[in-house]
Design an enzyme around this catalytic site. Structure first.
Site, PDB file in Angstrom:
ATOM      1  N   GLN A 125      40.367  19.820  13.977  1.00 42.00           N
ATOM      2  CA  GLN A 125      41.086  21.066  14.261  1.00 42.00           C
ATOM      3  C   GLN A 125      40.985  21.327  15.763  1.00 42.00           C
ATOM      4  OE1 GLN A 125      39.483  24.288  12.000  1.00 42.00           O
ATOM      5  NE2 GLN A 125      40.938  25.789  12.748  1.00 42.00           N
ATOM      6  N   SER A 128      40.440  25.885  19.527  1.00 43.25           N
ATOM      7  CA  SER A 128      39.713  26.575  20.600  1.00 43.25           C
ATOM      8  C   SER A 128      39.948  25.902  21.940  1.00 43.25           C
ATOM      9  CB  SER A 128      38.211  26.567  20.303  1.00 43.25           C
ATOM     10  OG  SER A 128      37.955  27.155  19.054  1.00 43.25           O
ATOM     11  N   SER A 160      35.447  19.948  15.875  1.00 41.21           N
ATOM     12  CA  SER A 160      34.488  19.263  14.992  1.00 41.21           C
ATOM     13  C   SER A 160      35.025  17.915  14.573  1.00 41.21           C
ATOM     14  CB  SER A 160      34.226  20.096  13.727  1.00 41.21           C
ATOM     15  OG  SER A 160      33.698  21.341  14.061  1.00 41.21           O
ATOM     16  N   GLU A 243      40.720  28.954   5.991  1.00 44.48           N
ATOM     17  CA  GLU A 243      39.461  28.509   6.584  1.00 44.48           C
ATOM     18  C   GLU A 243      38.330  29.478   6.236  1.00 44.48           C
ATOM     19  OE1 GLU A 243      39.508  28.436  10.842  1.00 44.48           O
ATOM     20  OE2 GLU A 243      37.890  26.973  10.945  1.00 44.48           O
ATOM     21  N   GLU A 375      31.481  39.077  14.379  1.00 43.50           N
ATOM     22  CA  GLU A 375      31.864  40.338  15.040  1.00 43.50           C
ATOM     23  C   GLU A 375      33.370  40.565  14.851  1.00 43.50           C
ATOM     24  OE1 GLU A 375      30.029  37.954  16.551  1.00 43.50           O
ATOM     25  OE2 GLU A 375      28.099  38.988  16.632  1.00 43.50           O
TER      26      GLU A 375
HETATM   27  C1  LIG Z   1      29.809  24.545  14.338  1.00 43.90           C
HETATM   28  C2  LIG Z   1      31.109  24.931  14.997  1.00 43.90           C
HETATM   29  C3  LIG Z   1      32.241  24.211  14.703  1.00 43.90           C
HETATM   30  C4  LIG Z   1      33.447  24.533  15.333  1.00 43.90           C
HETATM   31  N1  LIG Z   1      34.527  23.760  15.055  1.00 43.90           N
HETATM   32  C5  LIG Z   1      35.699  24.027  15.661  1.00 43.90           C
HETATM   33  C6  LIG Z   1      36.823  23.179  15.435  1.00 43.90           C
HETATM   34  O1  LIG Z   1      36.750  22.199  14.679  1.00 43.90           O
HETATM   35  N2  LIG Z   1      37.980  23.460  16.074  1.00 43.90           N
HETATM   36  C7  LIG Z   1      38.094  24.534  16.906  1.00 43.90           C
HETATM   37  O2  LIG Z   1      39.186  24.743  17.427  1.00 43.90           O
HETATM   38  N3  LIG Z   1      37.050  25.345  17.164  1.00 43.90           N
HETATM   39  C8  LIG Z   1      35.850  25.117  16.563  1.00 43.90           C
HETATM   40  N4  LIG Z   1      34.754  25.922  16.825  1.00 43.90           N
HETATM   41  C9  LIG Z   1      34.889  26.988  17.811  1.00 43.90           C
HETATM   42  C10 LIG Z   1      34.875  28.389  17.224  1.00 43.90           C
HETATM   43  O3  LIG Z   1      36.095  28.660  16.573  1.00 43.90           O
HETATM   44  C11 LIG Z   1      34.615  29.371  18.367  1.00 43.90           C
HETATM   45  O4  LIG Z   1      33.294  29.111  18.833  1.00 43.90           O
HETATM   46  C12 LIG Z   1      34.726  30.801  17.937  1.00 43.90           C
HETATM   47  O5  LIG Z   1      36.052  31.138  17.627  1.00 43.90           O
HETATM   48  C13 LIG Z   1      34.220  31.763  19.039  1.00 43.90           C
HETATM   49  O6  LIG Z   1      34.849  31.495  20.261  1.00 43.90           O
HETATM   50  P1  LIG Z   1      33.999  31.257  21.593  1.00 43.90           P
HETATM   51  O7  LIG Z   1      32.951  30.245  21.301  1.00 43.90           O
HETATM   52  O8  LIG Z   1      34.952  31.009  22.698  1.00 43.90           O
HETATM   53  O9  LIG Z   1      33.205  32.616  21.836  1.00 43.90           O
HETATM   54  P2  LIG Z   1      33.795  33.935  22.499  1.00 43.90           P
HETATM   55  O10 LIG Z   1      35.120  34.253  21.927  1.00 43.90           O
HETATM   56  O11 LIG Z   1      33.687  33.816  23.979  1.00 43.90           O
HETATM   57  O12 LIG Z   1      32.763  35.018  21.978  1.00 43.90           O
HETATM   58  C14 LIG Z   1      31.458  35.192  22.543  1.00 43.90           C
HETATM   59  C15 LIG Z   1      30.792  36.370  21.834  1.00 43.90           C
HETATM   60  O13 LIG Z   1      31.544  37.585  22.091  1.00 43.90           O
HETATM   61  C16 LIG Z   1      31.932  38.179  20.873  1.00 43.90           C
HETATM   62  N5  LIG Z   1      33.267  38.762  20.985  1.00 43.90           N
HETATM   63  C17 LIG Z   1      34.347  38.180  21.587  1.00 43.90           C
HETATM   64  N6  LIG Z   1      35.426  39.003  21.491  1.00 43.90           N
HETATM   65  C18 LIG Z   1      35.011  40.111  20.802  1.00 43.90           C
HETATM   66  C19 LIG Z   1      35.663  41.296  20.356  1.00 43.90           C
HETATM   67  N7  LIG Z   1      36.971  41.518  20.586  1.00 43.90           N
HETATM   68  N8  LIG Z   1      34.930  42.204  19.648  1.00 43.90           N
HETATM   69  C20 LIG Z   1      33.609  41.983  19.393  1.00 43.90           C
HETATM   70  N9  LIG Z   1      32.941  40.872  19.809  1.00 43.90           N
HETATM   71  C21 LIG Z   1      33.624  39.953  20.485  1.00 43.90           C
HETATM   72  C22 LIG Z   1      31.936  37.060  19.855  1.00 43.90           C
HETATM   73  O14 LIG Z   1      31.780  37.550  18.529  1.00 43.90           O
HETATM   74  C23 LIG Z   1      30.763  36.213  20.310  1.00 43.90           C
HETATM   75  O15 LIG Z   1      29.556  36.756  19.822  1.00 43.90           O
HETATM   76  C24 LIG Z   1      33.536  25.633  16.232  1.00 43.90           C
HETATM   77  C25 LIG Z   1      32.391  26.372  16.511  1.00 43.90           C
HETATM   78  C26 LIG Z   1      31.173  26.028  15.925  1.00 43.90           C
HETATM   79  C27 LIG Z   1      29.965  26.845  16.258  1.00 43.90           C
END
Ligand SMILES: Cc1cc2nc3c(=O)[nH]c(=O)nc-3n(C[C@H](O)[C@H](O)[C@H](O)COP(=O)(O)OP(=O)(O)OC[C@H]3O[C@@H](n4cnc5c(N)ncnc54)[C@H](O)[C@@H]3O)c2cc1C
Length: 392
Positions: A125, A128, A160, A243, A375
């Protein structure tokens, strides 16, 4: 609610259990995030598919059995109770496939789903990006029109299984003049295509479970657009519901872990530690509650197949309720197991069975993050399930 299973479901459960007893690898396969482990998981999926057990709820023509949601839940219970390997194709199985069943063309379904079911193609997928996680609509990777298709450029991250996978699906900005949720297109591409570079990311357990994907004018034919160009956001939101709903983390997974936790407690727990005994019981109650939630969704859907059921129950936003529940349950359950094990939890060598609890705990920590952070899910629940005013 009548919780007695009818004869057809009882027979199905017995068939699944017998097959798994004869085929689940012992000792368990090496980590799916290693080259050897990935290949072995892929081979196991092919065996499952040959027994028509890989995708029981899919239509027969794509390799399924048209199983009801209840039968699928039963399959999952047996799979996890038997200690079945991680489903290497899970992004394809649980996110792409329902998306194609709902929004793909007949040609795409016939071409893609049978190969996906047999793990001949393992899908990653690619949603991100470095600047677009929770705020997915901020994504900047582009799809530019060319003869017969599109040229993809940009960077995806946290994908992933992308280190060893064959293909990927993702969202791209196809209309540079449009902003946010508009002008996005949902496309599929080959991870081995010209212009694709993959950079593994090592995670907490030391394996490269994710990768960054760099795209530099990667050609994708029109046949690999899902839905209409520009309509990607609507389709992605339907994917996201799948999902977060029952499919990705079924109740059977947590029932199996809770049952192992009870067994651990009975073997080595200190009966005088009533506080810890209470946490063990709470973990089991949580798993059982999620199991009953699954049965409720199945009974509400009648005899329909899983593909017909809105993920998580009656409404898409309800999937967020389940996602918050199972991800927090998983952390609590594994934390409890580590506390039962005491200092031994951190000292176990990789081949000691108890090591599974530590690995499970490290992975459980990711549950509140992937598939949309908790969140964000709480905001969805507040606004769309409870009807509370939008936050600032
Ligand atoms: C094990 C694992 C597998 C994954 N696999 C995939 C994959 O296969 N494909 C893919 O595309 N992505 C994947 N991801 C990525 C995942 O979708 C993102 O990590 C997730 O959407 C959060 O985005 P970010 O890491 O950019 O954090 P951010 O969006 O930067 O968030 C950082 C923190 O701020 C908080 N936050 C952000 N905006 C808000 C808001 N508006 N209100 C309240 N809190 C907020 C979040 O909750 C978090 O605690 C994976 C992640 C993990 C951990």
């Amino acid at each position: 609610m009548n919780l007695d299973f009818d004869a057809g479901v009882v027979d199905f459960r017995a068939e699944v259990a017998a097959w798994l007893a004869a085929h689940v690898p012992d000792p368990p396969l090496p980590s799916v995030d290693t080259a050897t482990g990935f290949a072995m998981h892929r081979a196991f999926e092919a065996e499952l598919a040959a027994a028509r057990l890989a995708v029981v709820d899919w239509p027969v023509e794509y390799g399924g059995r048209n199983a009801s949601l209840l039968e699928w839940l039963v399959f999952e219970e047996e799979y996890h109770a038997a200690g079945g390997p991680v489903r290497v194709g899970q992004n394809g199985l649980f996110v792409l496939a329902p998306t194609l069943l709902a929004h793909g063309t007949a040609e795409q379904r016939a071409r893609i789903l049978p190969r996906l079911a047999r793990a001949e193609d393992v899908w990653a997928q690619a949603w991100s990006e470095p600047g677009a996680g929770s705020d997915l609509a901020a994504l900047r990777s582009r799809a530019v029109r060319t003869d017969g298709g599109w040229l993809l450029s940009g960077q995806k991250t946290w994908s992933s299984r992308a280190v060893f996978a064959d293909r990927a699906f993702g969202l791209f900005r196809s209309d540079p003049g449009a902003e946010r949720h508009h002008g996005l297109t949902y496309l599929m591409f080959d991870l081995g295509a010209d212009g694709v570079s993959i950079r593994p990311i090592t995670q907490l357990d030391g394996e490269a479970g994710f990768a960054e994907i760099f795209l530099d004018d990667v050609f994708v034919p029109d046949a690999d657009v899902i839905g209409e160009p520009g309509d990607g956001w609507r389709i992605a939101m339907s994917s996201a519901g799948h999902e977060r709903g029952l499919p990705l983390r079924s109740p059977g997974r947590f029932m199996a872990a809770a049952t192992r936790l009870i067994d651990l407690w009975q073997r080595i727990g200190d009966p005088a530690d009533t506080a810890l005994a209470g946490r063990v019981a709470d973990a089991w109650i949580g798993a059982r509650a999620y199991q009953l939630h699954g049965y409720r969704v199945a009974s509400e859907s009648g005899a329909g197949s899983r593909a017909d059921v809105p993920p998580g129950g009656a409404a898409g936003a309800n999937a967020s309720l389940g996602k918050v529940f199972w991800s927090e349950l998983d952390v609590a359950l594994h934390e409890t197991a580590l506390d039962v094990l005491g200092p031994a939890a951190e000292l176990t060598a990789p081949d000691v069975p108890e090591r599974r609890w530590l690995d499970g705990y490290l992975f459980a920590l990711a549950g509140p993050i992937y598939a949309g952070t908790n969140e964000i899910q709480r905001s969805v629940i507040a606004e769309r399930v409870l009807g509370l005013p939008r936050g600032a």
